[in-house]
Enzyme design. Structure first.
Site, PDB file in Angstrom:
ATOM      1  N   CYS A 217      87.855  -5.329  21.592  1.00 57.63           N
ATOM      2  CA  CYS A 217      87.299  -6.679  21.586  1.00 57.63           C
ATOM      3  C   CYS A 217      85.863  -6.764  22.096  1.00 57.63           C
ATOM      4  O   CYS A 217      85.021  -7.437  21.490  1.00 57.63           O
ATOM      5  CB  CYS A 217      88.191  -7.638  22.369  1.00 57.63           C
ATOM      6  SG  CYS A 217      88.430  -7.204  24.115  1.00 57.63           S
TER       7      CYS A 217
ATOM      8  N   HIS B 154      89.906  -9.744  27.864  1.00 56.36           N
ATOM      9  CA  HIS B 154      89.522  -9.979  26.471  1.00 56.36           C
ATOM     10  C   HIS B 154      88.200 -10.740  26.454  1.00 56.36           C
ATOM     11  O   HIS B 154      87.855 -11.429  27.419  1.00 56.36           O
ATOM     12  CB  HIS B 154      90.603 -10.779  25.742  1.00 56.36           C
ATOM     13  CG  HIS B 154      90.320 -10.975  24.288  1.00 56.36           C
ATOM     14  ND1 HIS B 154      90.252  -9.936  23.392  1.00 56.36           N
ATOM     15  CD2 HIS B 154      90.063 -12.101  23.571  1.00 56.36           C
ATOM     16  CE1 HIS B 154      89.980 -10.401  22.187  1.00 56.36           C
ATOM     17  NE2 HIS B 154      89.853 -11.717  22.276  1.00 56.36           N
TER      18      HIS B 154
ATOM     19  N   ASP C 256      85.808 -15.097  17.319  1.00 58.38           N
ATOM     20  CA  ASP C 256      86.501 -13.926  17.861  1.00 58.38           C
ATOM     21  C   ASP C 256      86.880 -13.011  16.711  1.00 58.38           C
ATOM     22  O   ASP C 256      87.768 -13.328  15.926  1.00 58.38           O
ATOM     23  CB  ASP C 256      87.741 -14.355  18.641  1.00 58.38           C
ATOM     24  CG  ASP C 256      88.446 -13.182  19.317  1.00 58.38           C
ATOM     25  OD1 ASP C 256      87.971 -12.045  19.203  1.00 58.38           O
ATOM     26  OD2 ASP C 256      89.482 -13.424  19.963  1.00 58.38           O
TER      27      ASP C 256
END
Length: 199
Positions: free
Chosen positions: A113, A150, A166
């Site tokens: 991520c 994250h 995202d």
């Protein structure tokens, strides 16, 4: 392209000021909070994209077409895979811009991520958007509160509207950015996303 969920599947994000949880696909994000020391200013960009054209070619787009940032988001999410192979091999991961572009663009690798969303952040800033990285917590019904592990992006467009972006969650990640905060259900190629107020 990631596999698609039935249209009845829902991901939910719960926002309370700058904190939230994001639930769906058996996972929960929680406690979005601005990443320390990472807020951009009018004088300083968060990241500096080194080879914008190479990045666009990597995700199947042409610089000549001047793709919108929403098109870039979807192309990234459906082209560059999520992978954390280096972590399992004990290889240190660098988040320096040069290393991100070398790995994900030149070497055509994937990443996790932080790698994905920091690369996207540099791209969005390159085309003039304001980007704020936000730390998030992945829950998924865990009995204990997990750390903020994250990274998502809060993007402000040219009209002052804020969006949640995202491309780094792997299966179940957003295909397209959605408005920041509660705003109803967003259908994306058979997936449904919803942000709801918390508390």
């Amino acid at each position: 392209m990631p596999s698609r969920l039935p249209s009845t599947s829902k991901r939910e994000a719960r926002h309370l000021n700058d904190t939230s949880s994001f639930r769906g696909t058996g996972q929960t994000f929680g406690s979005f909070t601005r990443a320390p020391g990472c807020a951009p200013t009018a004088e300083r960009r968060l990241r500096v994209m080194l080879d914008f054209d190479a990045y666009l070619h990597r995700i199947g787009l042409s610089p000549a077409d001047s793709p919108t940032w929403q098109t870039i988001h979807r192309a990234h999410a459906t082209t560059i895979p999520f992978e954390n192979l280096d972590s399992h091999r004990g290889i240190p991961i660098s988040l320096e811009q040069t290393d991100l572009e070398q790995k994900l663009v030149s070497n055509r690798r994937g990443g996790y991520c932080f790698e994905h969303n920091l690369l996207l952040a540099s791209t969005l800033e390159h085309i003039g958007l304001r980007v704020e990285p936000m730390l998030a917590r992945v829950g998924g019904g865990a009995p204990q509160t997990r750390p903020l592990g994250h990274l998502v992006l809060r993007v402000t467009d040219g009209e002052g509207r804020q969006w949640q972006a995202d491309v780094g969650f792997g299966l179940g990640t957003l295909l397209d950015p959605i408005p920041w905060g509660p705003s109803g259900v967003h259908e994306q190629s058979g997936w449904s996303f919803r942000v709801v107020a918390e508390g």
